[in-house]
Design a protein around this motif. Structure first.
Motif, PDB file in Angstrom:
ATOM      1  N   ALA A   1     -11.797   3.877   5.959  1.00 51.24           N
ATOM      2  CA  ALA A   1     -11.389   4.513   4.708  1.00 51.24           C
ATOM      3  C   ALA A   1     -10.041   5.197   4.898  1.00 51.24           C
ATOM      4  O   ALA A   1      -9.846   5.972   5.839  1.00 51.24           O
ATOM      5  CB  ALA A   1     -12.444   5.522   4.262  1.00 51.24           C
ATOM      6  N   GLY A   2      -9.114   4.891   4.030  1.00 51.26           N
ATOM      7  CA  GLY A   2      -7.773   5.455   4.128  1.00 51.26           C
ATOM      8  C   GLY A   2      -6.749   4.509   4.724  1.00 51.26           C
ATOM      9  O   GLY A   2      -5.544   4.763   4.610  1.00 51.26           O
ATOM     10  N   SER A   3      -7.200   3.431   5.377  1.00 47.00           N
ATOM     11  CA  SER A   3      -6.262   2.455   5.947  1.00 47.00           C
ATOM     12  C   SER A   3      -5.457   1.801   4.836  1.00 47.00           C
ATOM     13  O   SER A   3      -5.981   1.509   3.755  1.00 47.00           O
ATOM     14  CB  SER A   3      -7.012   1.373   6.729  1.00 47.00           C
ATOM     15  OG  SER A   3      -7.630   1.878   7.880  1.00 47.00           O
ATOM     16  N   ARG A   4      -4.189   1.566   5.098  1.00 49.00           N
ATOM     17  CA  ARG A   4      -3.319   0.880   4.150  1.00 49.00           C
ATOM     18  C   ARG A   4      -3.281  -0.602   4.495  1.00 49.00           C
ATOM     19  O   ARG A   4      -3.234  -0.972   5.673  1.00 49.00           O
ATOM     20  CB  ARG A   4      -1.914   1.466   4.209  1.00 49.00           C
ATOM     21  CG  ARG A   4      -1.873   2.973   4.002  1.00 49.00           C
ATOM     22  CD  ARG A   4      -1.952   3.343   2.542  1.00 49.00           C
ATOM     23  NE  ARG A   4      -0.637   3.245   1.916  1.00 49.00           N
ATOM     24  CZ  ARG A   4      -0.443   3.286   0.604  1.00 49.00           C
ATOM     25  NH1 ARG A   4      -1.478   3.411  -0.214  1.00 49.00           N
ATOM     26  NH2 ARG A   4       0.768   3.209   0.097  1.00 49.00           N
ATOM     27  N   VAL A   5      -3.283  -1.465   3.481  1.00 55.41           N
ATOM     28  CA  VAL A   5      -3.333  -2.903   3.718  1.00 55.41           C
ATOM     29  C   VAL A   5      -2.360  -3.632   2.796  1.00 55.41           C
ATOM     30  O   VAL A   5      -2.156  -3.242   1.645  1.00 55.41           O
ATOM     31  CB  VAL A   5      -4.761  -3.467   3.500  1.00 55.41           C
ATOM     32  CG1 VAL A   5      -5.687  -3.020   4.614  1.00 55.41           C
ATOM     33  CG2 VAL A   5      -5.319  -3.061   2.144  1.00 55.41           C
ATOM     34  N   ASN A   6      -1.753  -4.700   3.318  1.00 58.79           N
ATOM     35  CA  ASN A   6      -0.901  -5.568   2.514  1.00 58.79           C
ATOM     36  C   ASN A   6      -1.765  -6.470   1.648  1.00 58.79           C
ATOM     37  O   ASN A   6      -2.754  -7.039   2.132  1.00 58.79           O
ATOM     38  CB  ASN A   6      -0.020  -6.443   3.415  1.00 58.79           C
ATOM     39  CG  ASN A   6       1.007  -5.645   4.187  1.00 58.79           C
ATOM     40  OD1 ASN A   6       1.530  -4.643   3.697  1.00 58.79           O
ATOM     41  ND2 ASN A   6       1.315  -6.089   5.395  1.00 58.79           N
ATOM     42  N   LEU A   7      -1.393  -6.630   0.378  1.00 58.45           N
ATOM     43  CA  LEU A   7      -2.178  -7.442  -0.550  1.00 58.45           C
ATOM     44  C   LEU A   7      -1.293  -8.483  -1.234  1.00 58.45           C
ATOM     45  O   LEU A   7      -0.162  -8.193  -1.632  1.00 58.45           O
ATOM     46  CB  LEU A   7      -2.826  -6.562  -1.625  1.00 58.45           C
ATOM     47  CG  LEU A   7      -3.778  -5.460  -1.140  1.00 58.45           C
ATOM     48  CD1 LEU A   7      -4.233  -4.612  -2.322  1.00 58.45           C
ATOM     49  CD2 LEU A   7      -4.973  -6.057  -0.420  1.00 58.45           C
ATOM     50  N   GLU A   8      -1.847  -9.686  -1.366  1.00 65.28           N
ATOM     51  CA  GLU A   8      -1.177 -10.753  -2.117  1.00 65.28           C
ATOM     52  C   GLU A   8      -2.226 -11.628  -2.785  1.00 65.28           C
ATOM     53  O   GLU A   8      -3.161 -12.084  -2.126  1.00 65.28           O
ATOM     54  CB  GLU A   8      -0.307 -11.619  -1.203  1.00 65.28           C
ATOM     55  CG  GLU A   8       0.411 -12.741  -1.956  1.00 65.28           C
ATOM     56  CD  GLU A   8       1.055 -13.789  -1.058  1.00 65.28           C
ATOM     57  OE1 GLU A   8       1.573 -14.791  -1.599  1.00 65.28           O
ATOM     58  OE2 GLU A   8       1.031 -13.625   0.170  1.00 65.28           O
TER      59      GLU A   8
ATOM     60  N   GLY B   1      -8.764  -0.208  -2.812  1.00 66.98           N
ATOM     61  CA  GLY B   1      -8.073   0.336  -3.971  1.00 66.98           C
ATOM     62  C   GLY B   1      -6.766  -0.399  -4.194  1.00 66.98           C
ATOM     63  O   GLY B   1      -5.997  -0.630  -3.251  1.00 66.98           O
ATOM     64  N   ALA B   2      -6.517  -0.803  -5.419  1.00 66.05           N
ATOM     65  CA  ALA B   2      -5.313  -1.576  -5.740  1.00 66.05           C
ATOM     66  C   ALA B   2      -4.963  -1.387  -7.203  1.00 66.05           C
ATOM     67  O   ALA B   2      -5.731  -0.803  -7.970  1.00 66.05           O
ATOM     68  CB  ALA B   2      -5.538  -3.060  -5.425  1.00 66.05           C
TER      69      ALA B   2
ATOM     70  N   THR C   1       5.790  -2.781   2.692  1.00 66.97           N
ATOM     71  CA  THR C   1       4.616  -3.284   3.415  1.00 66.97           C
ATOM     72  C   THR C   1       4.189  -2.255   4.450  1.00 66.97           C
ATOM     73  O   THR C   1       4.886  -1.263   4.685  1.00 66.97           O
ATOM     74  CB  THR C   1       4.922  -4.616   4.140  1.00 66.97           C
ATOM     75  OG1 THR C   1       5.794  -4.364   5.261  1.00 66.97           O
ATOM     76  CG2 THR C   1       5.579  -5.619   3.207  1.00 66.97           C
ATOM     77  N   ILE C   2       3.063  -2.513   5.086  1.00 68.02           N
ATOM     78  CA  ILE C   2       2.591  -1.576   6.110  1.00 68.02           C
ATOM     79  C   ILE C   2       3.312  -1.748   7.436  1.00 68.02           C
ATOM     80  O   ILE C   2       3.171  -0.909   8.327  1.00 68.02           O
ATOM     81  CB  ILE C   2       1.066  -1.709   6.333  1.00 68.02           C
ATOM     82  CG1 ILE C   2       0.702  -3.095   6.879  1.00 68.02           C
ATOM     83  CG2 ILE C   2       0.311  -1.418   5.046  1.00 68.02           C
ATOM     84  CD1 ILE C   2      -0.760  -3.221   7.298  1.00 68.02           C
ATOM     85  N   LEU C   3       4.104  -2.822   7.586  1.00 72.83           N
ATOM     86  CA  LEU C   3       4.759  -3.065   8.870  1.00 72.83           C
ATOM     87  C   LEU C   3       5.730  -1.945   9.222  1.00 72.83           C
ATOM     88  O   LEU C   3       5.873  -1.587  10.398  1.00 72.83           O
ATOM     89  CB  LEU C   3       5.494  -4.411   8.835  1.00 72.83           C
ATOM     90  CG  LEU C   3       6.032  -4.928  10.172  1.00 72.83           C
ATOM     91  CD1 LEU C   3       4.917  -5.020  11.216  1.00 72.83           C
ATOM     92  CD2 LEU C   3       6.700  -6.280   9.988  1.00 72.83           C
TER      93      LEU C   3
ATOM     94  N   THR D   1      -5.217   0.499  -0.519  1.00 75.76           N
ATOM     95  CA  THR D   1      -5.872   1.464   0.374  1.00 75.76           C
ATOM     96  C   THR D   1      -7.355   1.148   0.475  1.00 75.76           C
ATOM     97  O   THR D   1      -8.017   0.891  -0.541  1.00 75.76           O
ATOM     98  CB  THR D   1      -5.701   2.905  -0.163  1.00 75.76           C
ATOM     99  OG1 THR D   1      -4.308   3.189  -0.305  1.00 75.76           O
ATOM    100  CG2 THR D   1      -6.333   3.912   0.792  1.00 75.76           C
ATOM    101  N   ILE D   2      -7.865   1.147   1.693  1.00 74.78           N
ATOM    102  CA  ILE D   2      -9.298   0.941   1.898  1.00 74.78           C
ATOM    103  C   ILE D   2     -10.042   2.167   1.386  1.00 74.78           C
ATOM    104  O   ILE D   2      -9.823   3.287   1.858  1.00 74.78           O
ATOM    105  CB  ILE D   2      -9.626   0.699   3.381  1.00 74.78           C
ATOM    106  CG1 ILE D   2      -8.899  -0.547   3.906  1.00 74.78           C
ATOM    107  CG2 ILE D   2     -11.141   0.559   3.574  1.00 74.78           C
ATOM    108  CD1 ILE D   2      -9.311  -1.831   3.239  1.00 74.78           C
ATOM    109  N   ARG D   3     -10.916   1.938   0.393  1.00 73.51           N
ATOM    110  CA  ARG D   3     -11.698   3.050  -0.160  1.00 73.51           C
ATOM    111  C   ARG D   3     -12.957   3.295   0.663  1.00 73.51           C
ATOM    112  O   ARG D   3     -13.391   4.448   0.822  1.00 73.51           O
ATOM    113  CB  ARG D   3     -12.065   2.751  -1.617  1.00 73.51           C
ATOM    114  CG  ARG D   3     -10.861   2.574  -2.522  1.00 73.51           C
ATOM    115  CD  ARG D   3     -11.264   2.412  -3.981  1.00 73.51           C
ATOM    116  NE  ARG D   3     -12.018   1.172  -4.219  1.00 73.51           N
ATOM    117  CZ  ARG D   3     -12.369   0.742  -5.424  1.00 73.51           C
ATOM    118  NH1 ARG D   3     -12.050   1.452  -6.508  1.00 73.51           N
ATOM    119  NH2 ARG D   3     -13.035  -0.390  -5.583  1.00 73.51           N
TER     120      ARG D   3
END
Length: 215
Positions: free
Chosen positions: A77-84, A27-28, A167-169, A11-13
């Motif tokens: 802020a609050g956007s959800r993101v895929n992380l790898e 945030g992760a 995932t966010i998809l 999540t984008i803080r």
């Protein structure tokens, strides 16, 4: 180098915007394991460098070129993101070769159900579509997927329930913009073949070269 197998959704803080750049605070949890300042993390498929780390996440700078090429400029802020995290040398290659260097963006044109799967149709520009082939690989927001069909205006992928859930998809619908990275192998092949189109430019691979070398 990445594989397109998303490890977690972060999540984008906060987003600190400059004149032509941004600093993301993300945030992760899972991707923080072993992460050091200077390491690479794919954020929605974009390779970013961790510039800071704390117990709840990490920060990364986003330069002008990246904002122009990707959808990261729309994050808030609050956007959800895929992380790898970058692939470890002894890791499993579960997806395909992903560089994290986005070629451009596409727009979701339609989403439809097909039994337990979801079909996504994505509109993309011709310079991207030339590298997208049926049954080839495509990275959408950092997710390694198989291309099911290609048209003059876009392509389609079939997404299993697990991928949609982790995932966010699975939360995206028609009209939303996604990051696209085409198969890197196709771009290298084109680069090797291109000099053959210009006789004044030495090198490259031509039909004559292949014949002379037994192909």
């Amino acid at each position: 180098m990445f594989t397109g197998i998303v490890e977690e959704v972060g999540t984008i803080r906060a987003v600190r915007r400059g004149a032509h750049s941004s600093v993301l605070s993300i945030g992760a949890a899972l991707v923080l394991s072993g992460l050091k300042v200077g390491d690479s993390v794919a954020v929605n498929g974009v390779c970013l460098t961790a510039t800071g780390k704390d117990e709840g996440g990490f920060t990364a700078d986003v330069m002008h070129e990246t904002l122009n090429r990707s959808s990261l400029d729309s994050l808030h802020a609050g956007s959800r993101v895929n992380l790898e995290r970058a692939m470890a040398a002894d890791g499993r290659f579960g997806g395909h070769i992903v560089s994290g260097h986005i070629d451009g963006t596409g727009r979701i044109a339609a989403v439809r159900g097909d039994d337990n799967a979801l079909w996504y149709t994505v509109e993309a520009a011709p310079p991207l579509l030339r590298y997208i082939v049926e049954k080839g690989s495509i990275t959408i927001d950092g997710i390694s997927l198989t291309v099911a069909a290609v048209t003059d205006t876009g392509f389609s992928v079939s997404v299993i329930p697990h991928t949609a859930a982790v995932t966010i998809l699975g939360q995206k619908g028609p009209g939303e913009v996604v990051n696209l990275e085409t198969d890197i192998l196709g771009k290298y092949v084109e680069k090797l073949l291109r000099p053959a189109e210009n006789p004044s430019q030495p090198g490259g691979i031509s039909l004559e070269f292949l014949a002379e070398n037994g192909f």
